[in-house]
Each structure stands twice: as C-alpha cells, then as structure tokens.
Design an enzyme around this catalytic site. Sequence first.
Site, PDB file in Angstrom:
ATOM      1  N   ASP A  93       0.827  -1.209   0.000  1.00 51.91           N
ATOM      2  CA  ASP A  93       0.000   0.000   0.000  1.00 51.91           C
ATOM      3  C   ASP A  93       0.858   1.253   0.000  1.00 51.91           C
ATOM      4  OD1 ASP A  93      -2.286   1.579   0.118  1.00 51.91           O
ATOM      5  OD2 ASP A  93      -2.556   1.332   2.277  1.00 51.91           O
ATOM      6  N   GLU A 124      -3.151  10.457  -0.672  1.00 51.06           N
ATOM      7  CA  GLU A 124      -4.317   9.564  -0.740  1.00 51.06           C
ATOM      8  C   GLU A 124      -4.761   9.094   0.635  1.00 51.06           C
ATOM      9  OE1 GLU A 124      -6.516   5.780  -0.868  1.00 51.06           O
ATOM     10  OE2 GLU A 124      -4.514   6.118  -0.051  1.00 51.06           O
ATOM     11  N   GLU A 125      -3.800   8.917   1.548  1.00 50.85           N
ATOM     12  CA  GLU A 125      -4.124   8.370   2.864  1.00 50.85           C
ATOM     13  C   GLU A 125      -4.865   9.367   3.765  1.00 50.85           C
ATOM     14  OE1 GLU A 125      -3.952   5.396   3.572  1.00 50.85           O
ATOM     15  OE2 GLU A 125      -2.296   4.412   2.546  1.00 50.85           O
TER      16      GLU A 125
END
Length: 340
Positions: A93, A124-125
Amino acid sequence: MTPAVDVFRLTRDLIDIPSVTGEEFEIGNALGELLNRLGFHVELQDIASERSNVIATTVVAPRVVLSTHMDTVPPHIVSSEDDEFIYGRGACDAKGIIAAQIAAAQKLRADGIDEIGLLFTVDEEVTSAGAKVANDHPAAASCEYLINGEPTDNQLALGTKGSLQVTIRTQGRAAHSAYPEQGESAIEKLLDVLTDVRRIDWPSHELFGETTCNIGVLSGGTRANVIPSEAQTTLQIRLASESDSVKELLEGAINGRATVDYKSVHNPIQLLSFDGFEHMLARFTTDIPYLTNWGKALLIGPGSILVAHTEGERVAKSELLKSVEIYDQLVRRLLGLVAS
C-alpha cells in the site's frame, strides 16, 4: 531498447524512501528521475510546497493510465524480504503497486504500445489532495480508462464503498466537580448522542453490503475535577448507499443536541469489470472518486488490505509478478489489442 524493470528491487528501493503523508518530496523526485531515465516525459505537478504528483506520458497522448499513490501511513518501516514476501511500509500500500505498474508499462512500451501513462499521487491516505488537483490535468482529456492500484489480492473490484467522515460537538458549562449542579457536562451530552447513533439501523445494498459506523476519535474535558464544557467525536461511516439518506438518519438521531461538521463525503462507486477475473468489493476508499476526468475506472492490485497499515505489512513476490501480467493484459484489452 526499452529496459525491463526488476519489480522486486524497485519495490524495496521505494519502501526504503520514507513518504508518510505530507513528506512525499523525496519519493516524488526519485520516481521522476527514474521515469525520466526510462524515457517517459515526466511532469511533477505541484500540490503544495515540496509535494508533487508524478505524471508520466510517452510520445502520444495516453488512452489508459495506471495510477496509485506514493504516500504511506506512519511509521516508516524499512524493507526486508524472504523467499516468499517483501516486507515494509508500503509493501502492498502502495509501493509494490507502483513498481508493478512501471514494470507493466515498460513491457507494453517494449511491444510498441505507447498510448499509456502513469499517475502517482500524494495525500491519498488523508484527503486525496493530490488526486483532486490531478483531475484537472490536461492529460486527462485523452484518457479513456484509469487502472487504479490498491491491494485487492489481484482481484478486480466490482465497486468501492462510499465514505462519510463527520465531527460531532457538544457544548456544556464548566464547574467545579464537587458542585456538578452548577455545570453541564458536554461529555455526558455527547455520550447520550452516541448511544442513539449506535442504535441507528443503517441502510444496506445488494452489491455494497452494510453501511458501517466507526467512532474513531473521542475527546473532551480538561481535568477530572472540572465539569467538561466541550466534547467532540469523529465518526467514519462506510457507505453502502447514497450519503443523503445516511446524513438524514444521523441528524435525526442527534436531534439538535450537537453540532455536525461533515469533513469529507463521497458516494459508493460501481467500477468497470470483466469476465475472466476473480472479483471483490473494496470496503476501503481510494483516489478514484476524485479522478473522474480520467475515464472509466478499474481497481486492482497485489497484496491484501488486511496487512496494509500494520507492522507486518507485506506483499507476496508471486503476487507482484502476477500483477505485472494483469496490468499488461488489462491495458491491451482496454486498447482493443486482445479479445474481450
């Protein structure tokens, strides 16, 4: 000659570059330099100071773009490997995915297939800030399909659940705890609200399953001997239905006893899929809702979401190799170069 990519070595090299959300400068530069060496036209698209998306294209406009994110959750964990797995923060990830997508792009280019691109985003996280800016990039105009990478065990996602993050705040009146009748506890008010929120019968959906609610953060008060004047909680709701119906249920349960601040929201998304693949439903969120200008979206990648964000994050070497082939074949299929 189009050089091949050692997907195992690149995965480990990328893992060993710390890139916790907000600190993506080094990995963005490293990927930009690598893709330049491989012969791509590379643009570092600024998002904020020392934070840039990486957009790589060939001599022609891309019709299919492979995409994932560069940032990771904390803490940084250096890479290691054994015969079966590569370990470390971002192994699945999503640094292993970056390596697999670059390797697949090189395979395609070696066969003269140039209508492809690569998009690697920041943030994105957290809030998908990188994807939100990338959505307006001119390269999106020619792109018909976006193959987004997240750990799906190399299964093609039929869809992703939606997401709603909300902060609920209550107000009270401070007082000495020996004289509680002089005050009003914001924490007790919030606990009453949360009791009713937990009783909500959330909606479900045939494809997306159950709507779920996580009470992720809870805070309030200053000291044990002071009646708390403020309290708040942040909920993460995974949506199986449209957000408006969930908001209505939530606000009905709160019934004016607290303030409601919606931090982020997007509805469930049904994705493009094909026969001939194993399928899954992604219960997590991705950049896809914020990359709508990049064409029809697919979601697939090596590794399991169940080990992402954990101390033992890993990706199987066999899955990495298989994902290179999957990305290669998906691009050919989307471009009409192999039978559907």
